[in-house]
Design an enzyme around this catalytic site. Structure first.
Site, PDB file in Angstrom:
ATOM      1  N   ASN A   1       0.825  -1.206   0.000  1.00 52.61           N
ATOM      2  CA  ASN A   1       0.000   0.000   0.000  1.00 52.61           C
ATOM      3  C   ASN A   1       0.864   1.263   0.000  1.00 52.61           C
ATOM      4  O   ASN A   1       1.019   1.926  -1.005  1.00 52.61           O
ATOM      5  CB  ASN A   1      -0.952  -0.001   1.198  1.00 52.61           C
ATOM      6  N   ASP A   2       1.477   1.569   1.132  1.00 50.06           N
ATOM      7  CA  ASP A   2       2.201   2.834   1.260  1.00 50.06           C
ATOM      8  C   ASP A   2       3.382   2.942   0.304  1.00 50.06           C
ATOM      9  O   ASP A   2       3.669   4.025  -0.213  1.00 50.06           O
ATOM     10  CB  ASP A   2       2.714   3.010   2.699  1.00 50.06           C
ATOM     11  N   ILE A   3       4.091   1.830   0.049  1.00 48.12           N
ATOM     12  CA  ILE A   3       5.320   1.914  -0.743  1.00 48.12           C
ATOM     13  C   ILE A   3       5.051   2.109  -2.227  1.00 48.12           C
ATOM     14  O   ILE A   3       5.976   2.349  -2.998  1.00 48.12           O
ATOM     15  CB  ILE A   3       6.206   0.672  -0.531  1.00 48.12           C
TER      16      ILE A   3
ATOM     17  N   SER B   1      -1.768   0.912   7.511  1.00 40.25           N
ATOM     18  CA  SER B   1      -1.564   2.291   7.966  1.00 40.25           C
ATOM     19  C   SER B   1      -2.826   3.129   7.903  1.00 40.25           C
ATOM     20  O   SER B   1      -2.877   4.225   8.463  1.00 40.25           O
ATOM     21  CB  SER B   1      -0.473   2.965   7.126  1.00 40.25           C
TER      22      SER B   1
END
Length: 480
Positions: free
Chosen positions: A408-410, A449
């Site tokens: 997700n975040d990366i 997150s």
């Protein structure tokens, strides 16, 4: 009973093995050998410390070692790779609590020694620990008080911080940053009170000061980590690793154990360096992170337009069959689904068809540095096609297909496009520049997150819903 010379030589040998272990873990091919260096070094350290001069109480020590070894072996067999980050956090908490107990014990023994000296008496019931304290000169006893304060404060912060980190990683504690009213001022107030208590203790105040100091440090560790969000948890685990090292070093000074000092310093310094490197990789301010996210971004996040469009295995297989170049981006979802073997099988099939296949690894993919590298090594993915972010990020624009597995975040473009995003400025893998992007994901959630990802709504992105291992297994027969 071994002589001090043997113990000193063993300490040097164990220290060298620990250094070799740390150095080898930076390379996939050397990692297994490096782990054995660490195992042998720890075995040497435990044996020569346990049977060194002045050590006794074997009737209690040996059963405890056996019990601990059995528990450790059972945990190692039961814990999945996906649970390693929370296991590491839990182990950090043990080191912190041990530092607190050793520091308390050292002060109690110091008080016994001072009382005996004041009465011109001779203590006959020396334990090994009491004898160690009794042989210290007055100036050494004064320095012991400083060691006690540091051991209690660092150890207590490490203990509660690690417990909360464990809870967040295991999903038992909400991953969103939460603090009491007053936020950072509470942490600052507790730190100031801790300093005042330390000054009182160093000037002769009673044992109660150490109890209150520990309580305040327990609160600081709890409140600091509760105030850090899920996106920063990889840095937190590394930071707590550093804390546990410094706590161990403080214990080493208290126990006059050179090996513990060296080992603690190695862990503490390497953990601090790793935390700094990770903060740099995530465009995070190191001080802000360790202070609980102080000075984060403000303002409303950008609105996301469009919709998530699903695709089935046939559609993904058709795109792969037509592609010449493929990049796979693994994330924590791959680890949860234990899909690394299915991924490896897919890679072998694509490469056999003459396609260029590579992996793109973000520095904090998963929940610990190197998490994805270890999983891919277990699945026997060739080392030469596993590339770090800086090596491959410019190649996405010329890539036909990107498969994102549980990340997700990366891979979140908001890091570059939305200055109000919690991950604004964080270097990410620019997968959206490829011709087609397929995201293997269980559902439409925002991930660990809690940050929404605009990638999922882009025109060249399609959502390949389902368990990663099952989805990839179903995909394999359709790939030519």
């Amino acid at each position: 009973m071994l002589s001090q010379g043997f113990v000193a030589a063993a300490a040097i040998a164990a220290s060298v093995l620990f250094i070799l272990s740390l150095g080898g873990l930076s390379n996939q091919e050397k990692a297994k050998r490096a782990v054995w260096y660490g195992i042998i070094g720890m075995a040497v350290a435990v044996f020569f410390t346990a049977f060194g001069p002045g050590i006794g109480g074997y009737w209690l020590m040996i059963p405890m070692i056996i019990i601990g070894a059995v528990i450790g072996a059972r945990l190692a067999r039961r814990v999945e790779m996906t649970e390693m980050p929370q296991l590491v956090a839990a182990l950090h908490s043990f080191v912190g609590l041990a530092a607190v107990f050793v520091a308390w014990s050292a002060d109690l023994e110091r008080r016994r020694v001072l009382a005996a000296r004041a009465a011109d008496g001779v203590m006959q019931d020396f334990s090994a620990f009491a004898a160690l304290v009794a042989h210290k000169a007055p100036d050494e006893l004064a320095f012991l008080q400083v060691e006690v304060v540091l051991g209690i404060f660092i150890g207590a912060v490490t203990f509660t911080g690690s417990v909360i980190a464990f809870g967040k990683l295991a999903g038992k504690v909400d991953g969103k940053p939460r603090q009491f009213p007053g936020g950072h001022w509470l942490n600052a107030g507790a730190a100031v009170l801790s300093l005042l208590l330390a000054i009182l203790y160093l000037n002769g105040a009673g044992f109660w000061t150490l109890l209150v100091l520990a309580a305040l440090a327990f609160f600081i560790g709890y409140h600091l980590i509760m105030g850090i969000g899920g996106a920063d948890m990889p840095v937190v685990v590394s930071m707590l690793n550093s804390y546990s090292g410094w706590a161990a070093a403080a214990i080493g000074f208290t126990l006059s154990n050179d090996l513990l000092i060296v080992t603690g310093a190695l862990v503490g310094s390497s953990g601090a360096i790793l935390s700094y490197i990770m903060c740099k990789a995530m465009n995070r301010n190191f001080v802000n992170v360790i202070l609980g996210g102080f000075g984060g971004t403000q303002g409303p996040a950008a609105e996301i337009e469009g919709e998530q469009i699903a695709i089935d295995a046939n559609g993904v297989a058709s795109a792969l069959n037509d592609a010449d170049s493929v990049i796979i981006v693994p994330g924590y979802g791959m680890a949860v689904a234990q899909a690394q073997t299915a991924v490896s099988d897919l890679v072998r099939k694509l490469r056999a068809a003459g396609k260029e296949v590579r992996f793109a690894i973000h520095p904090v993919a998963g929940r610990l540095p190197g998490h994805m590298n270890v999983l891919l090594a277990e699945a026997r993915v060739p080392y030469d096609i596993v590339l770090e972010m800086d090596e491959i990020n410019d190649d996405f624009a010329s890539t036909d297909v990107v498969i994102v597995i549980g990340s997700n975040d990366i891979v979140n473009p908001a890091a570059q496009e939305d200055p109000n995003s919690p991950i604004a400025g964080m270097p990410v893998l620019k997968v959206w520049e490829a011709k087609q992007v397929f995201i293997s994901k269980r559902g439409q959630g925002t991930g660990y997150s809690g940050i929404e990802n605009p990638l999922f709504y882009k025109e060249n992105s399609r959502m390949f819903y389902g368990d990663a291992r099952e989805s990839l297994t179903a995909l394999l027969p359709m790939v030519d």
